[in-house]
Design a protein around this motif. Structure first.
Motif, PDB file in Angstrom:
ATOM      1  N   SER A   1       0.837  -1.204   0.000  1.00 30.88           N
ATOM      2  CA  SER A   1       0.000   0.000   0.000  1.00 30.88           C
ATOM      3  C   SER A   1       0.872   1.254   0.000  1.00 30.88           C
ATOM      4  CB  SER A   1      -0.913  -0.001   1.239  1.00 30.88           C
ATOM      5  OG  SER A   1      -1.540   1.244   1.378  1.00 30.88           O
ATOM      6  N   HIS A   2       0.659   2.088  -1.020  1.00 32.95           N
ATOM      7  CA  HIS A   2       1.436   3.330  -1.107  1.00 32.95           C
ATOM      8  C   HIS A   2       1.070   4.298   0.024  1.00 32.95           C
ATOM      9  CE1 HIS A   2       3.343   2.332  -4.869  1.00 32.95           C
ATOM     10  NE2 HIS A   2       2.164   1.991  -5.398  1.00 32.95           N
ATOM     11  N   ILE A   3      -0.213   4.304   0.389  1.00 31.98           N
ATOM     12  CA  ILE A   3      -0.643   5.173   1.496  1.00 31.98           C
ATOM     13  C   ILE A   3       0.037   4.766   2.787  1.00 31.98           C
ATOM     14  CG2 ILE A   3      -2.609   5.863   2.936  1.00 31.98           C
ATOM     15  CD1 ILE A   3      -2.705   7.182   0.272  1.00 31.98           C
ATOM     16  N   LEU A   4       0.047   3.464   3.082  1.00 32.08           N
ATOM     17  CA  LEU A   4       0.687   2.994   4.314  1.00 32.08           C
ATOM     18  C   LEU A   4       2.201   3.166   4.248  1.00 32.08           C
ATOM     19  CD1 LEU A   4      -1.339  -0.233   5.231  1.00 32.08           C
ATOM     20  CD2 LEU A   4      -1.655   2.102   6.046  1.00 32.08           C
ATOM     21  N   ARG A   5       2.778   3.091   3.047  1.00 30.36           N
ATOM     22  CA  ARG A   5       4.218   3.304   2.906  1.00 30.36           C
ATOM     23  C   ARG A   5       4.587   4.747   3.298  1.00 30.36           C
ATOM     24  NH1 ARG A   5       8.107   0.592   0.290  1.00 30.36           N
ATOM     25  NH2 ARG A   5       6.576  -0.793  -0.670  1.00 30.36           N
ATOM     26  N   VAL A   6       3.757   5.686   2.871  1.00 29.23           N
ATOM     27  CA  VAL A   6       3.977   7.088   3.251  1.00 29.23           C
ATOM     28  C   VAL A   6       3.861   7.259   4.763  1.00 29.23           C
ATOM     29  CG1 VAL A   6       3.068   9.431   3.072  1.00 29.23           C
ATOM     30  CG2 VAL A   6       3.236   8.013   1.022  1.00 29.23           C
ATOM     31  N   TRP A   7       2.842   6.619   5.350  1.00 28.16           N
ATOM     32  CA  TRP A   7       2.658   6.701   6.797  1.00 28.16           C
ATOM     33  C   TRP A   7       3.834   6.057   7.535  1.00 28.16           C
ATOM     34  CZ3 TRP A   7      -0.207   9.224  10.192  1.00 28.16           C
ATOM     35  CH2 TRP A   7      -1.339   9.889   9.734  1.00 28.16           C
ATOM     36  N   TYR A   8       4.343   4.952   6.987  1.00 31.51           N
ATOM     37  CA  TYR A   8       5.475   4.280   7.621  1.00 31.51           C
ATOM     38  C   TYR A   8       6.690   5.204   7.649  1.00 31.51           C
ATOM     39  CZ  TYR A   8       9.338   1.073   8.376  1.00 31.51           C
ATOM     40  OH  TYR A   8      10.469   0.474   8.865  1.00 31.51           O
ATOM     41  N   GLU A   9       6.962   5.859   6.498  1.00 38.53           N
ATOM     42  CA  GLU A   9       8.099   6.774   6.437  1.00 38.53           C
ATOM     43  C   GLU A   9       7.894   7.967   7.356  1.00 38.53           C
ATOM     44  OE1 GLU A   9      10.913   6.344   5.037  1.00 38.53           O
ATOM     45  OE2 GLU A   9      10.369   4.416   4.168  1.00 38.53           O
ATOM     46  N   ARG A  10       6.655   8.417   7.436  1.00 42.59           N
ATOM     47  CA  ARG A  10       6.360   9.570   8.303  1.00 42.59           C
ATOM     48  C   ARG A  10       6.627   9.228   9.763  1.00 42.59           C
ATOM     49  NH1 ARG A  10       0.340  12.279   9.202  1.00 42.59           N
ATOM     50  NH2 ARG A  10       0.960  13.666  10.908  1.00 42.59           N
ATOM     51  N   LEU A  11       6.106   8.104  10.214  1.00 40.60           N
ATOM     52  CA  LEU A  11       6.271   7.713  11.615  1.00 40.60           C
ATOM     53  C   LEU A  11       7.717   7.353  11.904  1.00 40.60           C
ATOM     54  CD1 LEU A  11       3.058   5.525  12.041  1.00 40.60           C
ATOM     55  CD2 LEU A  11       3.408   7.864  12.831  1.00 40.60           C
ATOM     56  N   HIS A  12       8.370   6.665  10.962  1.00 41.40           N
ATOM     57  CA  HIS A  12       9.753   6.256  11.160  1.00 41.40           C
ATOM     58  C   HIS A  12      10.681   7.468  11.187  1.00 41.40           C
ATOM     59  CE1 HIS A  12      13.286   3.705  11.006  1.00 41.40           C
ATOM     60  NE2 HIS A  12      13.737   4.427   9.980  1.00 41.40           N
ATOM     61  N   PHE A  13      10.427   8.417  10.309  1.00 42.95           N
ATOM     62  CA  PHE A  13      11.259   9.620  10.259  1.00 42.95           C
ATOM     63  C   PHE A  13      11.142  10.415  11.550  1.00 42.95           C
ATOM     64  CE2 PHE A  13      11.833  14.137   9.410  1.00 42.95           C
ATOM     65  CZ  PHE A  13      13.109  14.120   8.862  1.00 42.95           C
ATOM     66  N   ARG A  14       9.959  10.512  12.074  1.00 40.72           N
ATOM     67  CA  ARG A  14       9.750  11.234  13.329  1.00 40.72           C
ATOM     68  C   ARG A  14      10.561  10.611  14.448  1.00 40.72           C
ATOM     69  NH1 ARG A  14       5.208  14.608  13.929  1.00 40.72           N
ATOM     70  NH2 ARG A  14       4.991  13.911  16.079  1.00 40.72           N
ATOM     71  N   GLU A  15      10.614   9.288  14.505  1.00 41.43           N
ATOM     72  CA  GLU A  15      11.376   8.616  15.550  1.00 41.43           C
ATOM     73  C   GLU A  15      12.873   8.881  15.386  1.00 41.43           C
ATOM     74  OE1 GLU A  15      10.326   4.551  15.318  1.00 41.43           O
ATOM     75  OE2 GLU A  15       8.279   4.835  16.044  1.00 41.43           O
ATOM     76  N   THR A  16      13.364   8.877  14.130  1.00 45.60           N
ATOM     77  CA  THR A  16      14.778   9.159  13.884  1.00 45.60           C
ATOM     78  C   THR A  16      15.131  10.583  14.276  1.00 45.60           C
ATOM     79  OG1 THR A  16      14.738   7.620  12.045  1.00 45.60           O
ATOM     80  CG2 THR A  16      16.583   9.173  12.115  1.00 45.60           C
ATOM     81  N   ALA A  17      14.231  11.534  13.891  1.00 42.30           N
ATOM     82  CA  ALA A  17      14.458  12.943  14.223  1.00 42.30           C
ATOM     83  C   ALA A  17      14.515  13.143  15.729  1.00 42.30           C
ATOM     84  CB  ALA A  17      13.360  13.805  13.607  1.00 42.30           C
ATOM     85  N   ASN A  18      13.630  12.460  16.454  1.00 45.34           N
ATOM     86  CA  ASN A  18      13.608  12.599  17.908  1.00 45.34           C
ATOM     87  C   ASN A  18      14.876  12.054  18.534  1.00 45.34           C
ATOM     88  OD1 ASN A  18      11.136  13.836  18.001  1.00 45.34           O
ATOM     89  ND2 ASN A  18       9.981  11.932  18.187  1.00 45.34           N
ATOM     90  N   THR A  19      15.415  10.934  17.936  1.00 42.35           N
ATOM     91  CA  THR A  19      16.647  10.365  18.467  1.00 42.35           C
ATOM     92  C   THR A  19      17.807  11.319  18.285  1.00 42.35           C
ATOM     93  OG1 THR A  19      15.848   8.152  17.925  1.00 42.35           O
ATOM     94  CG2 THR A  19      18.208   8.393  18.333  1.00 42.35           C
ATOM     95  N   GLU A  20      17.892  11.908  17.078  1.00 34.57           N
ATOM     96  CA  GLU A  20      18.967  12.873  16.825  1.00 34.57           C
ATOM     97  C   GLU A  20      18.832  14.084  17.737  1.00 34.57           C
ATOM     98  OE1 GLU A  20      18.580  13.716  12.751  1.00 34.57           O
ATOM     99  OE2 GLU A  20      19.448  11.818  12.060  1.00 34.57           O
ATOM    100  N   LYS A  21      17.592  14.527  17.935  1.00 32.06           N
ATOM    101  CA  LYS A  21      17.362  15.695  18.773  1.00 32.06           C
ATOM    102  C   LYS A  21      17.766  15.424  20.212  1.00 32.06           C
ATOM    103  CE  LYS A  21      13.849  19.145  19.844  1.00 32.06           C
ATOM    104  NZ  LYS A  21      12.457  19.554  19.668  1.00 32.06           N
ATOM    105  N   SER A  22      17.480  14.191  20.689  1.00 32.21           N
ATOM    106  CA  SER A  22      17.817  13.881  22.072  1.00 32.21           C
ATOM    107  C   SER A  22      19.327  13.896  22.275  1.00 32.21           C
ATOM    108  CB  SER A  22      17.238  12.516  22.456  1.00 32.21           C
ATOM    109  OG  SER A  22      17.845  11.483  21.688  1.00 32.21           O
ATOM    110  N   LEU A  23      20.089  13.425  21.221  1.00 29.92           N
ATOM    111  CA  LEU A  23      21.540  13.480  21.326  1.00 29.92           C
ATOM    112  C   LEU A  23      22.024  14.922  21.368  1.00 29.92           C
ATOM    113  CD1 LEU A  23      22.510  10.652  18.800  1.00 29.92           C
ATOM    114  CD2 LEU A  23      22.621  10.552  21.293  1.00 29.92           C
ATOM    115  N   PHE A  24      21.401  15.764  20.551  1.00 25.89           N
ATOM    116  CA  PHE A  24      21.773  17.178  20.530  1.00 25.89           C
ATOM    117  C   PHE A  24      21.422  17.847  21.854  1.00 25.89           C
ATOM    118  CE2 PHE A  24      20.552  21.619  19.665  1.00 25.89           C
ATOM    119  CZ  PHE A  24      21.795  22.086  19.288  1.00 25.89           C
ATOM    120  N   LEU A  25      20.278  17.439  22.405  1.00 25.64           N
ATOM    121  CA  LEU A  25      19.859  18.023  23.678  1.00 25.64           C
ATOM    122  C   LEU A  25      20.875  17.729  24.766  1.00 25.64           C
ATOM    123  CD1 LEU A  25      16.014  17.318  23.753  1.00 25.64           C
ATOM    124  CD2 LEU A  25      17.106  19.541  23.850  1.00 25.64           C
ATOM    125  N   GLN A  26      21.429  16.506  24.747  1.00 26.44           N
ATOM    126  CA  GLN A  26      22.391  16.147  25.785  1.00 26.44           C
ATOM    127  C   GLN A  26      23.634  17.030  25.699  1.00 26.44           C
ATOM    128  OE1 GLN A  26      23.144  11.965  25.371  1.00 26.44           O
ATOM    129  NE2 GLN A  26      21.030  11.382  25.744  1.00 26.44           N
TER     130      GLN A  26
END
Length: 415
Positions: A42-67
């Protein structure tokens, strides 16, 4: 029917998927993986997967920067608190002027900006040299309260604020968008710092009251050490939180702008009508002229505050016309004040205060003319909001240059 089935059912309906996600993000994320496993094509679910996955990656990078950023912030906050306390000791001994307390905070704010932006070495060296020269020069002046010296004390914070702005903008100091970001940063910082300071005041009052119950008066010690240290350190903490895109300050500033602009406009119109009614004359009444100039600076600040909080793609509404009315009102007040100052200079003679006020009013008058003309073209659909923002941001260095002129030349000119 569980949410997993609902996700599969509405794969072809992006609006419904978005509604489900906003209604319960945690449940949506938890169930999404099952739907994704069952429908990997499903192309719709693929977009949602990338959206949710990207958010988690961004949060991980941000937490490292926060430290890392948190450690730098903590170190600078402690240094600012210690420096302010040391400077306050010499202020208490009347060895230096109280304005030196600004050097216990603003240089460390600039240092955090430099850490965040990493500008060219030439900018870093220039900032260090200007802070050092200003500090040394300030303490070489006679420790008295003559008019020219008081004017220096009043203009030092403005000059240091411009230096902090250079640290904030870094290599992009010439870009209007970066200067505008600095103004917005100051607004958000002011709101956040005030909120935190009020909480600190409540804590201080509670602490002193608790110690008073056991017969100990800690007021002098507490204010000289804990409160002073905390006030300086809190400035660095607030700078850090705003730079981390804290939503509280960012969300509230546009509403404050929209609420206060009409209230200020109505209040000032009523005030000016009352002034005319009672016959107050700024040409003859020195104290009233001072109040008049204070009102002018307040209107200028509110106007800039309102303009910078307007979105670039925002449609014209009543707020824009209120802003324009505020600018026109400020221009009227400045014209009256300017006339009064020229009158007092010609009849009562030249003094440092009159020359300084004349200079500031001329600068503000020119700035208001530029802003008003830009706003007029914008309301007539002849230009965009960027022209208005340029009228504000491109003029900021002029205020810094005037502050430097007063600081470094007035004591010699009016010795």
């Amino acid at each position: 029917m569980d949410i997993n089935n609902l996700i599969i059912e509405n794969m072809a309906d992006p609006h419904e998927l978005e509604r489900m996600y906003r209604k319960d993000p945690k449940a949506f994320k938890k169930s999404f993986s099952q739907a994704w496993e069952q429908n990997p094509d499903s192309h719709i679910l693929r977009v949602w997967y990338e959206r949710l996955h990207f958010r988690e990656t961004a949060n991980t990078e941000k937490s490292l920067f926060l430290q890392k950023g948190f450690f730098i912030m903590g170190m600078l906050a402690i240094l600012a608190g210690i420096s302010t306390r040391i400077i306050f000791y010499f202020v208490e001994q009347e060895a230096i002027a109280p304005i030196n307390l600004a050097f216990g905070i603003i240089p460390f704010i600039a240092a955090y900006f430099v850490y965040n932006n990493t500008p060219k070495k030439s900018i870093i060296y220039s900032l260090a040299a200007l802070f050092l020269i200003t500090g040394v020069y300030l303490n070489m002046l006679p420790l008295n309260y003559k008019d020219s010296i008081i004017l220096v004390y009043l203009h030092v914070p403005v000059f240091l604020w411009v230096l902090a702005g250079l640290a904030f903008t870094g290599n992009e100091y010439s870009k209007g968008s970066t200067r505008l970001a600095y103004i917005k940063f100051n607004l958000e910082f002011g709101i956040l710092y005030t909120s935190m300071a009020v909480s600190g005041m409540v804590l201080a009052a509670l602490t002193m009251q608790l110690f008073s119950f056991i017969g100990l008066d800690i007021e002098d010690f507490y204010f000289s050490n804990v409160v002073l240290f905390g006030a300086a350190a809190l400035a660095i903490v607030a700078i850090y939180l705003v730079s981390m895109n804290l939503k509280l300050a960012k969300n509230i500033t546009p509403y404050i702008a929209k609420i206060f602009s009409p209230l200020v406009l109505i209040t000032l119109l009523v005030y000016l009508i009352t002034v005319i009614w009672v016959g107050k004359n700024p040409f003859l009444d020195r104290n009233f002229l001072i109040v008049f100039n204070g009102i002018l600076l307040g209107i200028l600040a509110i106007t800039i505050f309102s303009i910078t909080e307007s979105e670039s793609d925002e449609k014209k509404n009543i707020s824009h016309y209120i802003n324009f009315a505020l600018i026109a009102l400020a221009l009227i007040i400045d014209s009256v004040a300017l006339s009064a100052i020229v009158f007092r200079l010609s009849t009562l003679g030249v003094t440092p205060n009159r020359v300084a006020v004349l200079g500031v009013n001329i600068l503000i008058w020119a700035n208001l003319i530029w802003i008003m003309l830009s706003y007029m073209r914008y309301l007539q659909n002849k230009s965009g909001p960027s022209d208005i923002q340029d009228a504000i941001t491109k003029y900021l260095p002029v205020y810094g240059l005037w502050a430097a002129f007063v600081i470094f030349l007035f004591p010699a000119l009016f010795n």
